[in-house]
Structures are given as structure tokens and as C-alpha cells.
Design a protein around this motif. Structure first.
Motif, PDB file in Angstrom:
ATOM      1  N   PRO A   1       0.784  -1.058  -0.102  1.00  0.00           N
ATOM      2  CA  PRO A   1      -0.044   0.011   0.054  1.00  0.00           C
ATOM      3  C   PRO A   1       0.822   1.252  -0.176  1.00  0.00           C
ATOM      4  O   PRO A   1       1.956   1.294   0.431  1.00  0.00           O
ATOM      5  CB  PRO A   1      -0.695   0.003   1.362  1.00  0.00           C
ATOM      6  CG  PRO A   1       0.002  -1.013   2.265  1.00  0.00           C
ATOM      7  CD  PRO A   1       0.700  -2.090   1.397  1.00  0.00           C
ATOM      8  N   MET A   2       0.402   2.310  -0.722  1.00  0.00           N
ATOM      9  CA  MET A   2       0.870   3.498  -0.567  1.00  0.00           C
ATOM     10  C   MET A   2       0.653   4.354   0.739  1.00  0.00           C
ATOM     11  O   MET A   2      -0.191   4.050   1.668  1.00  0.00           O
ATOM     12  CB  MET A   2       0.306   4.490  -1.606  1.00  0.00           C
ATOM     13  CG  MET A   2       0.453   6.047  -1.484  1.00  0.00           C
ATOM     14  SD  MET A   2      -0.466   6.991  -2.913  1.00  0.00           S
ATOM     15  CE  MET A   2      -2.135   6.766  -2.283  1.00  0.00           C
ATOM     16  N   LEU A   3       1.659   4.968   1.331  1.00  0.00           N
ATOM     17  CA  LEU A   3       1.588   5.669   2.611  1.00  0.00           C
ATOM     18  C   LEU A   3       1.403   7.169   2.162  1.00  0.00           C
ATOM     19  O   LEU A   3       2.075   7.877   1.540  1.00  0.00           O
ATOM     20  CB  LEU A   3       2.959   5.454   3.365  1.00  0.00           C
ATOM     21  CG  LEU A   3       3.039   6.324   4.756  1.00  0.00           C
ATOM     22  CD1 LEU A   3       1.993   5.765   5.491  1.00  0.00           C
ATOM     23  CD2 LEU A   3       4.387   6.052   5.387  1.00  0.00           C
ATOM     24  N   GLY A   4       0.089   7.772   2.919  1.00  0.00           N
ATOM     25  CA  GLY A   4      -0.172   8.968   2.825  1.00  0.00           C
ATOM     26  C   GLY A   4      -1.048   9.232   1.144  1.00  0.00           C
ATOM     27  O   GLY A   4      -1.631   8.158   0.619  1.00  0.00           O
ATOM     28  N   GLY A   5      -1.136  10.439   0.645  1.00  0.00           N
ATOM     29  CA  GLY A   5      -2.053  10.526  -0.583  1.00  0.00           C
ATOM     30  C   GLY A   5      -3.416  10.447  -0.469  1.00  0.00           C
ATOM     31  O   GLY A   5      -3.944   9.926  -1.482  1.00  0.00           O
ATOM     32  N   ASN A   6      -4.014  10.824   0.776  1.00  0.00           N
ATOM     33  CA  ASN A   6      -5.317  10.604   1.136  1.00  0.00           C
ATOM     34  C   ASN A   6      -5.969  11.800   0.745  1.00  0.00           C
ATOM     35  O   ASN A   6      -5.479  13.088   0.537  1.00  0.00           O
ATOM     36  CB  ASN A   6      -5.495   9.791   2.386  1.00  0.00           C
ATOM     37  CG  ASN A   6      -4.781   8.746   2.717  1.00  0.00           C
ATOM     38  OD1 ASN A   6      -5.020   7.497   1.806  1.00  0.00           O
ATOM     39  ND2 ASN A   6      -4.050   8.580   3.552  1.00  0.00           N
TER      40      ASN A   6
END
Length: 298
Positions: free
Chosen positions: A155-160
Motif C-alpha cells: 500500500p501507498m503511505l499518505g496521498g489520502n
């Protein structure tokens, strides 16, 4: 003069913010992801409400609208009608009913891919060329963001995504890119300020095929991408729904499209020529010629 803000316009019912997982098909998410990554630049197009309905009745492979053919925006244009149908009109509980659709002129669609470190500052959406032409910031009546990247087990961290449900009242307090809230402080952290406010914000994590729909005059932002798998890109697709008051003009130059980019460059180039009536006439003439050329296939 600073731009004016349109605070009231005809619209269907307000929706706040609605999150729907599996809001588009796997095939649609994959196609959107691929066209954004392959383009390596933002893409934009506009489809009218009648075009969306008519496209559902056509057989064969979808094709870009004639105005977008042979441009960088053609791959997105070919997907736009079906995308709008899946996001707003499909299913047993659609975001827009057929009655709601009567208030909608059309749908401005754009996509972009992002990498580690990218973020989207606090803002409201509007038709960029229309702002340059009229000096009026007119938000869409609805907005939507579609999450298109499948990160799998990494999963990506951040970018929400985060949207403020107080709408323009909040925007008047914070200003474009939070310039009122920051008071010019270069160290201002808009993400921390958002998290501190809390209750007026709705936070939505990034998830493959997730769709977020919200009132178009609601300010929103995306937090910085802190970590992303090697070689991956976070792809988002935005859809802005415009009413009949500004839709016909917004349709001529959709944000991020090749034709809009040409006009904006010209408008910006001539924006400083205000010292004499003669310079104003030169700027206006050049602007009109470029607009006519860009819209020749409309």
C-alpha cells in the motif's frame, strides 16, 4: 481585480460527501490508470449529459469525441461517457437521478498520475479558462474523485483525500491554498491544521476503485504521498459536474485539456498588458483568435 466567487447557482440536491467502494469496474479502473500513466501529463475532456446517455446505446468500441481526436486527451475522452455513467448514474441508488440530470449540462473529466512527495493543496474546483475570461470563480455543482491504482499488498503511505463539509463558508476563512489561514507563514502545515479542526472534515483513504462524490463547492485537498512502491504511480480521476449556467463555456476548454492549456498560456501572456487601451485591444484580439482556433471543431 481579484476574482469574484459564485456562491449560489441552480443545483440538484446537496449530497455532502458519499464514499462508494467498487464504484467503477476493474476494467474501467485499469483503463484509466493506463491512460494516465502512459500520458505522463494531466489529461482533460468534457462530455455533455446527452452525450453520456447516447453513448450507452452505441455498439462497438468507444471512441473519443471529435473535438478530442488526435490530441493528447483522446484516450481519456474515449472512456469519459462510460466512466460518468458508472460513477453517477449506474446502480440501484445512483448519485444522480434522471430528474437531477436535468440540472446538469455536462461533466468535466480529468486525470493525473502522482509519485512520492506529491500533494494537492487546499482548494475548490472551478473551470480555469472561464475564470480567466470572466473574473468569476464558479464551482461545479458536484465533484468526484476516482481511485484507479491497485497497490495490491504494497500500500501507498499518505496521498489520502479530505473534504470540508462546510463548503464555501470554510473556503472564505482559509482562502485559496489556505493563504488566509497561514497568514503568509512559510512554515504553515495545512495538513496539521486540517487534522486539528477535525469535525468539519471527512477523511477518505486511497483504495483501488473507490469513488468519492461531494458537493462541488466543498474545499478539499490530498495529503502528501510519503511512500509509494517502486515504479508505481497514484492515479486519480476527477469529475466536475457543471450546470447550464456555465456548462456551455466550460465545455469549450476543459481543465487540463490541450485546447485549454493553449488558451491559458495566451491569457497569462497578455495578462500584464494593461498600461494602455491599445495594449488591451492587442491582448483581446489575440485571445479571441486563439479561442476561435481552439474551438473550431466544436
Amino acid at each position: 481585480l481579484p476574482p469574484r466567487l459564485c456562491v449560489d447557482q441552480p443545483r440538484p440536491r446537496r449530497i455532502g460527501a458519499i464514499v462508494r467502494d467498487h464504484g467503477v469496474t476493474p476494467a474501467m479502473a485499469a483503463a484509466l490508470h493506463d491512460c494516465a500513466v502512459q500520458a505522463a501529463m494531466p489529461l482533460g475532456c468534457y462530455v455533455s449529459a446527452p452525450q453520456v446517455l447516447v453513448a450507452r446505446k452505441k455498439a462497438g468500441e468507444p471512441a473519443p469525441l471529435a473535438v478530442d481526436a488526435d490530441t493528447k486527451d483522446a484516450p481519456l475522452s474515449a472512456l469519459a461517457c462510460e466512466l460518468v455513467h458508472q460513477v453517477f448514474l449506474a446502480g440501484d441508488d445512483p448519485i444522480l437521478s434522471r430528474e437531477d440530470l436535468r440540472c446538469c449540462h455536462g461533466f468535466m473529466v480529468w486525470c493525473l498520475s502522482s509519485h512520492e512527495g506529491n500533494h494537492v493543496s487546499y482548494h475548490i474546483d472551478y473551470a480555469e479558462v472561464l475564470r480567466h475570461q470572466t473574473g468569476v470563480v464558479t464551482p461545479p455543482i458536484l465533484g468526484s474523485v476516482v481511485h484507479c491504482t491497485d497497490f495490491g499488498d504494497e500500500p501507498m503511505l499518505g496521498g489520502n483525500f479530505a473534504v470540508n463539509l462546510r463548503g464555501l463558508d470554510h473556503y472564505k476563512e482559509w482562502g485559496y491554498k489556505a493563504r488566509f489561514k497561514s497568514n503568509g507563514d512559510a512554515e504553515f502545515d495545512e495538513v496539521a491544521a486540517m487534522e486539528q479542526e477535525g469535525e468539519d472534515w471527512q477523511f477518505v483513504g486511497y483504495k483501488h476503485r473507490r469513488v468519492v462524490c461531494f458537493d462541488g463547492d466543498s474545499p478539499h485537498m490530498a495529503t502528501p504521498i510519503m511512500d509509494i512502491p517502486d515504479g508505481a504511480r497514484r492515479v486519480i480521476v476527477g469529475i466536475n459536474v457543471f450546470g447550464h449556467n456555465v456548462g456551455p463555456e466550460a465545455a469549450r476548454f476543459p481543465d487540463h485539456s490541450a485546447r485549454a492549456n493553449r488558451v491559458i498560456r495566451m491569457l497569462q501572456a497578455f495578462s500584464g498588458l494593461t498600461d494602455s487601451d491599445q495594449l488591451k485591444k492587442i491582448a483581446e484580439s489575440a485571445k479571441n483568435k486563439l479561442e476561435d482556433r481552439a474551438a473550431a471543431t466544436d
